[in-house]
Design a protein around this motif. Structure first.
Motif, PDB file in Angstrom:
ATOM      1  N   MET A  86       0.616  -1.029  -0.007  1.00 53.08           N
ATOM      2  CA  MET A  86       0.026  -0.053   0.070  1.00 53.08           C
ATOM      3  C   MET A  86       0.786   1.277   0.087  1.00 53.08           C
ATOM      4  O   MET A  86       0.725   2.234  -0.680  1.00 53.08           O
ATOM      5  N   LYS A  87       1.866   1.334   0.903  1.00 54.69           N
ATOM      6  CA  LYS A  87       2.889   2.370   0.826  1.00 54.69           C
ATOM      7  C   LYS A  87       3.546   2.444  -0.418  1.00 54.69           C
ATOM      8  O   LYS A  87       3.899   3.578  -0.803  1.00 54.69           O
ATOM      9  N   LEU A  88       3.966   1.462  -0.977  1.00 56.40           N
ATOM     10  CA  LEU A  88       4.582   1.704  -2.232  1.00 56.40           C
ATOM     11  C   LEU A  88       3.814   2.156  -3.382  1.00 56.40           C
ATOM     12  O   LEU A  88       4.013   2.993  -4.088  1.00 56.40           O
ATOM     13  N   ALA A  89       2.567   1.666  -3.413  1.00 51.49           N
ATOM     14  CA  ALA A  89       1.540   2.423  -4.304  1.00 51.49           C
ATOM     15  C   ALA A  89       1.320   3.693  -4.307  1.00 51.49           C
ATOM     16  O   ALA A  89       1.245   4.557  -5.058  1.00 51.49           O
ATOM     17  N   GLN A  90       1.206   4.122  -2.896  1.00 49.98           N
ATOM     18  CA  GLN A  90       1.087   5.560  -2.555  1.00 49.98           C
ATOM     19  C   GLN A  90       2.358   6.205  -2.941  1.00 49.98           C
ATOM     20  O   GLN A  90       2.121   7.610  -3.533  1.00 49.98           O
ATOM     21  N   ALA A  91       3.403   5.788  -2.674  1.00 53.19           N
ATOM     22  CA  ALA A  91       4.868   6.543  -3.131  1.00 53.19           C
ATOM     23  C   ALA A  91       4.813   6.533  -4.413  1.00 53.19           C
ATOM     24  O   ALA A  91       5.189   7.495  -5.052  1.00 53.19           O
ATOM     25  N   LEU A  92       4.273   5.681  -5.214  1.00 50.17           N
ATOM     26  CA  LEU A  92       4.103   5.659  -6.740  1.00 50.17           C
ATOM     27  C   LEU A  92       2.981   6.863  -7.522  1.00 50.17           C
ATOM     28  O   LEU A  92       2.952   6.807  -8.617  1.00 50.17           O
ATOM     29  N   GLY A  93       2.250   7.163  -6.456  1.00 48.74           N
ATOM     30  CA  GLY A  93       1.031   7.983  -6.917  1.00 48.74           C
ATOM     31  C   GLY A  93      -0.353   7.519  -6.787  1.00 48.74           C
ATOM     32  O   GLY A  93      -1.171   8.516  -7.258  1.00 48.74           O
ATOM     33  N   ALA A  94      -0.549   6.301  -6.276  1.00 51.14           N
ATOM     34  CA  ALA A  94      -1.891   5.985  -6.213  1.00 51.14           C
ATOM     35  C   ALA A  94      -2.541   6.478  -4.996  1.00 51.14           C
ATOM     36  O   ALA A  94      -1.849   6.685  -3.935  1.00 51.14           O
ATOM     37  N   ASN A  95      -3.662   6.573  -4.949  1.00 52.89           N
ATOM     38  CA  ASN A  95      -4.498   6.832  -3.959  1.00 52.89           C
ATOM     39  C   ASN A  95      -4.329   5.931  -2.605  1.00 52.89           C
ATOM     40  O   ASN A  95      -4.052   6.114  -1.584  1.00 52.89           O
ATOM     41  N   ALA A  96      -4.745   4.613  -2.938  1.00 53.75           N
ATOM     42  CA  ALA A  96      -4.560   3.518  -2.190  1.00 53.75           C
ATOM     43  C   ALA A  96      -4.912   3.663  -0.766  1.00 53.75           C
ATOM     44  O   ALA A  96      -3.967   3.523  -0.075  1.00 53.75           O
TER      45      ALA A  96
END
Length: 168
Positions: free
Chosen positions: A24-34
């Motif tokens: 989840m944190k990786l997705a957020q770091a890459l720009g996803a809302n997640a």
């Protein structure tokens, strides 16, 4: 399930929770809302988070990396290669993480089940001007984040308990 297998569930559970959190944190770091908009933060910090403030983006990268370390530590409590790591260090890390996550889930660290229930029952009034947002975030914390951290903390303490009971 044999007793020896049940004792391993804590370490595997801690690794699985760390993987889910890290993803989840990786997705957020890459720009996803997640689920970033469901993070129980004060309104001013929440706005910075959703605006992708560089400090928050960096914190997502750091938390994703910490989750990878968490997976390694959790699995180290089970694997023969843990001999390369000091046993007392593993015990300290597993118990500390477990206690902190359980404390967070209950509410001892500001967020958690107790605070959410107090806010949702109006025993503790929500912040002026942000009542609807505070209630919405309290529901998310009550139904998702607090149970997740409680499970994760229980897994860490179970892994620490198992490691403490095993002979060197």
């Amino acid at each position: 399930m044999p007793r020896t297998d049940r004792a391993r569930v804590g370490a595997y559970g801690a690794a699985a929770c760390a993987s889910a959190y890290g993803a989840m944190k990786l997705a957020q770091a890459l720009g996803a809302n997640a689920l970033a908009d469901k993070d129980p933060l004060p309104p001013e910090l929440r706005e910075r988070l959703l605006a992708r403030d560089p400090l928050f983006v960096a914190s997502h990268w750091a938390l994703a990396a910490a989750a990878v370390v968490g997976v390694v530590v959790a699995l180290a409590t089970l694997r023969p290669w843990r001999a390369a790591l000091p046993r007392r260090l593993l015990l300290a890390v597993t118990w500390t993480l477990g206690i902190l996550m359980i404390a967070r889930s209950v509410g001892a660290l500001g967020h958690g089940l107790v605070g959410d229930v107090l806010l949702l029952t109006d025993v503790r009034p929500p912040p002026v001007g942000h009542a609807a947002l505070a209630r919405d975030l309290a529901w998310w914390d009550l139904l998702l984040w607090s149970p997740f951290f409680l499970l994760w903390g229980a897994c860490w303490t179970a892994a620490g308990w198992r490691l403490g009971r095993r002979r060197r």
